[in-house]
Design an enzyme around this catalytic site. Structure first.
Site, mmCIF file in Angstrom:
data_model
loop_
_atom_site.group_PDB
_atom_site.id
_atom_site.type_symbol
_atom_site.label_atom_id
_atom_site.label_comp_id
_atom_site.label_asym_id
_atom_site.label_seq_id
_atom_site.Cartn_x
_atom_site.Cartn_y
_atom_site.Cartn_z
ATOM 1 N N HIS A 1 -26.129 -7.404 -2.591
ATOM 2 C CA HIS A 1 -24.768 -7.003 -2.954
ATOM 3 C C HIS A 1 -23.902 -6.676 -1.724
ATOM 4 O O HIS A 1 -22.857 -7.281 -1.532
ATOM 5 C CB HIS A 1 -24.802 -5.807 -3.923
ATOM 6 C CG HIS A 1 -23.463 -5.415 -4.438
ATOM 7 N ND1 HIS A 1 -23.212 -5.081 -5.750
ATOM 8 C CD2 HIS A 1 -22.264 -5.271 -3.819
ATOM 9 C CE1 HIS A 1 -21.946 -4.788 -5.920
ATOM 10 N NE2 HIS A 1 -21.334 -4.895 -4.750
ATOM 11 N N HIS B 1 -18.916 -6.318 1.285
ATOM 12 C CA HIS B 1 -19.953 -7.326 1.112
ATOM 13 C C HIS B 1 -20.195 -8.024 2.462
ATOM 14 O O HIS B 1 -20.008 -9.229 2.588
ATOM 15 C CB HIS B 1 -19.542 -8.311 0.018
ATOM 16 C CG HIS B 1 -19.281 -7.659 -1.305
ATOM 17 N ND1 HIS B 1 -18.616 -8.285 -2.340
ATOM 18 C CD2 HIS B 1 -19.593 -6.421 -1.772
ATOM 19 C CE1 HIS B 1 -18.530 -7.458 -3.383
ATOM 20 N NE2 HIS B 1 -19.114 -6.312 -3.058
HETATM 21 P P1 13P Z 1 -13.772 -2.948 -7.706
HETATM 22 O O1 13P Z 1 -12.785 -4.100 -7.771
HETATM 23 O O2 13P Z 1 -13.852 -2.210 -8.997
HETATM 24 O O3 13P Z 1 -13.477 -2.050 -6.522
HETATM 25 O O4 13P Z 1 -15.219 -3.566 -7.480
HETATM 26 C C1 13P Z 1 -15.497 -4.392 -6.392
HETATM 27 C C2 13P Z 1 -16.917 -4.342 -5.964
HETATM 28 O O5 13P Z 1 -17.216 -4.646 -4.834
HETATM 29 C C3 13P Z 1 -17.954 -3.908 -6.917
HETATM 30 O O6 13P Z 1 -19.147 -3.611 -6.275
HETATM 31 ZN ZN ZN Z 2 -19.336 -4.656 -4.307
#
Ligand code: 13P
Ligand code: ZN
Length: 269
Positions: free
Chosen positions: A209, A140
């Site tokens: 995202h 992110h």
């Molecule tokens: P996970 O914990 O399943 O890896 O998900 C984290 C995430 O960044 C979802 O986009």
């Molecule tokens: Zn993510």
């Protein structure tokens, strides 16, 4: 031999810690998958011995019998270094392509990242382009994420803005970046859409995202994300002031040609 001391494990752990400290992996945000060869894994574990079998809920047959070191769903990058076996797992895609065997890790009964469809679809897409491909990183990254709130979401204009924000960009990602609109994460659908972008790019931005990066090593994959993130930071820093200067299309062309980068010519005027 202690798998925690394997070079691939030490590098993955270090990458998770770096990314956490850069603020790109808050809480359980982000995930990594890295393809390992039998040759690399064999000194550390019996690769024929399955601890348990999980269903992938999608068809990953082109990856059958391949080994991947993967971060766990719901697990925090912050904690990988302290307890790798709890937060990571080594899996092998089964012969049928729709199941996988856990060979090591996920020690609390957990499983691989919820973004495995996007990871595996991207691995399939990138491997069909480049047999040395190994790594997918999702994170992110703060400024890339911020930019998806302030910038049009199409591949060409997004790429152009990043290329203009830092001289090295067109050399590091000459093919540009793909951009997806907001979509529900963790689904096969976003996995397929990501893989489609990965046919053309090694970076795929997920609006509101984060970002997916691909490469043949952790360094290369981290590096391409880091370079785009830096450019996005300059973009955000200069968004609300009048920009007096930029890197012109002529200069971008000059750069790409000087560094023999196979760039998207149709992204320039
Ligand atoms: P996970 O914990 O399943 O890896 O998900 C984290 C995430 O960044 C979802 O986009
Ligand atoms: Zn993510």
């Amino acid at each position: 031999m202690n798998i925690n001391k394997a070079p691939f494990m030490e590098e993955l752990i270090q990458t998770c810690s770096n990314m956490y400290r850069l603020g790109w992996n808050e809480r359980n945000g982000g995930n990594i998958s890295m393809r390992l060869t039998q040759f690399e894994a064999a000194p550390y574990l019996d690769t024929a011995k399955s601890l348990r079998r999980i269903s992938l809920h999608f068809d990953a047959s082109p990856l059958a019998n391949k080994l991947f070191l993967v971060t766990g769903t719901g697990k925090y990058f912050k904690n990988v270094e302290r307890d790798p076996a709890h937060n990571l797992g080594l899996i092998r895609v089964a012969e049928d392509g729709v199941n996988a065997d856990i060979l090591w890790g996920f020690s609390d009964g957990g499983g691989p990242t919820s973004e495995l469809p996007a990871h595996f679809s991207s691995h399939i897409a990138r491997l069909s382009r480049d047999s040395s491909h190994r790594v997918i990183i999702h994170c992110h990254a703060t400024n890339i994420l911020a930019m998806t709130y302030t910038h049009p979401l199409d591949d060409r204009t997004f790429t152009r803005s990043l290329w203009q924000m830092s001289t090295e960009c067109i050399v590091v990602f000459p093919e540009g970046v793909g951009v997806l609109p907001w979509m529900l994460c963790g689904t096969d659908e976003i996995g397929r859409a990501t893989a489609e972008k990965m046919n053309d790019y090694r970076l795929c931005v997920w609006a509101q995202h984060g970002v997916f990066g691909a490469g043949s090593s952790l360094d290369e994959t981290f590096g391409i994300i880091e370079t785009a993130e830096k450019a996005a930071e300059i973009y955000m820093k200069t968004l609300n002031v009048s920009r007096l200067n930029t890197i012109t299309d002529e200069q971008l062309r000059l750069l790409a040609e000087a560094f023999k980068a196979d760039y998207r010519k149709d992204f320039l005027f």
